[in-house]
Design a protein around this motif. Sequence first.
Motif, short mmCIF file in Angstrom:
data_model
loop_
_atom_site.label_atom_id
_atom_site.label_comp_id
_atom_site.label_asym_id
_atom_site.label_seq_id
_atom_site.Cartn_x
_atom_site.Cartn_y
_atom_site.Cartn_z
N VAL A 100 0.84 -1.20 0.00
CA VAL A 100 0.00 0.00 0.00
C VAL A 100 0.88 1.25 0.00
N GLN A 101 1.88 1.24 0.85
CA GLN A 101 2.78 2.39 0.93
C GLN A 101 3.43 2.64 -0.43
N GLU A 102 3.96 1.61 -1.04
CA GLU A 102 4.62 1.74 -2.33
C GLU A 102 3.65 2.24 -3.40
N ALA A 103 2.44 1.68 -3.43
CA ALA A 103 1.45 2.07 -4.43
C ALA A 103 1.04 3.53 -4.27
N VAL A 104 0.82 3.96 -3.04
CA VAL A 104 0.39 5.34 -2.82
C VAL A 104 1.52 6.32 -3.13
N LEU A 105 2.73 6.00 -2.71
CA LEU A 105 3.85 6.89 -3.00
C LEU A 105 4.08 7.02 -4.51
N SER A 106 3.96 5.93 -5.23
CA SER A 106 4.10 5.96 -6.68
C SER A 106 2.97 6.79 -7.31
N TRP A 107 1.77 6.60 -6.81
CA TRP A 107 0.59 7.35 -7.29
C TRP A 107 0.78 8.85 -7.05
N LEU A 108 1.32 9.19 -5.88
CA LEU A 108 1.53 10.60 -5.56
C LEU A 108 2.60 11.23 -6.43
N GLN A 109 3.57 10.42 -6.88
CA GLN A 109 4.58 10.94 -7.81
C GLN A 109 3.94 11.26 -9.16
N GLN A 110 3.03 10.41 -9.57
CA GLN A 110 2.35 10.61 -10.86
C GLN A 110 1.29 11.70 -10.77
N TYR A 111 0.64 11.81 -9.61
CA TYR A 111 -0.46 12.75 -9.43
C TYR A 111 -0.23 13.57 -8.15
N PRO A 112 0.75 14.47 -8.16
CA PRO A 112 1.09 15.22 -6.95
C PRO A 112 -0.07 16.07 -6.42
N GLU A 113 -1.04 16.35 -7.27
CA GLU A 113 -2.20 17.13 -6.80
C GLU A 113 -3.03 16.38 -5.76
N THR B 95 -1.65 14.82 -3.20
CA THR B 95 -0.90 14.84 -1.94
C THR B 95 -1.65 15.52 -0.80
N PRO B 96 -2.26 16.69 -1.02
CA PRO B 96 -2.97 17.32 0.11
C PRO B 96 -4.10 16.45 0.67
N PHE B 97 -4.76 15.70 -0.19
CA PHE B 97 -5.86 14.85 0.27
C PHE B 97 -5.35 13.71 1.15
N ILE B 98 -4.22 13.12 0.75
CA ILE B 98 -3.62 12.04 1.55
C ILE B 98 -3.12 12.60 2.88
N LYS B 99 -2.48 13.76 2.83
CA LYS B 99 -1.99 14.37 4.07
C LYS B 99 -3.14 14.74 5.00
N ASP B 100 -4.22 15.28 4.44
CA ASP B 100 -5.39 15.62 5.26
C ASP B 100 -5.99 14.38 5.90
N LEU B 101 -6.04 13.28 5.14
CA LEU B 101 -6.55 12.03 5.69
C LEU B 101 -5.71 11.59 6.88
N CYS B 102 -4.41 11.60 6.71
CA CYS B 102 -3.51 11.17 7.78
C CYS B 102 -3.61 12.08 9.00
N LEU B 103 -3.67 13.38 8.76
CA LEU B 103 -3.80 14.33 9.88
C LEU B 103 -5.12 14.16 10.61
N SER B 104 -6.19 13.94 9.88
CA SER B 104 -7.48 13.78 10.54
C SER B 104 -7.52 12.52 11.39
N MET B 105 -6.87 11.47 10.92
CA MET B 105 -6.84 10.23 11.71
C MET B 105 -6.00 10.42 12.97
N GLN B 106 -5.00 11.27 12.91
CA GLN B 106 -4.16 11.52 14.08
C GLN B 106 -4.83 12.47 15.06
N LYS B 107 -5.62 13.43 14.56
CA LYS B 107 -6.25 14.42 15.42
C LYS B 107 -7.49 13.91 16.10
N GLU B 108 -8.23 13.03 15.43
CA GLU B 108 -9.45 12.49 16.01
C GLU B 108 -9.09 11.70 17.27
N ASN B 109 -10.09 11.42 18.05
CA ASN B 109 -9.87 10.65 19.27
C ASN B 109 -9.80 9.16 18.89
#
Length: 76
Positions: free
Chosen positions: A32-45, A47-61
């Motif tokens: 999954v990590q490899e696939a998403v990182l490769s996808w983000l290289q091809q579609y850098p636009e 990146t903010p959505f993936i980062k927001d997802l990760c941040l929201s999972m960390q901020k939620e309880n």
Amino acid sequence: MMIVDLVDEVDFKERLIALGAPVTSEQSLPEVQEAVLSWLQQYPEQTPFIKDLCLSMQKENTTVLPEVYQVMAAFS
């Protein structure tokens, strides 16, 4: 009784799939990590959505399993 909101591998993959990431539920976390990182290289636009997802999972309880957290950290 205490109820804990837990983000496990299945939840994480489902959230990535919902964002349109090229991930399947059968893939391992390293795949999954490899696939998403490769996808983000091809579609850098995306990146903010993936980062927001990760941040929201960390901020939620929520509790994020360590192996999922490692993959999330690779997206930061």
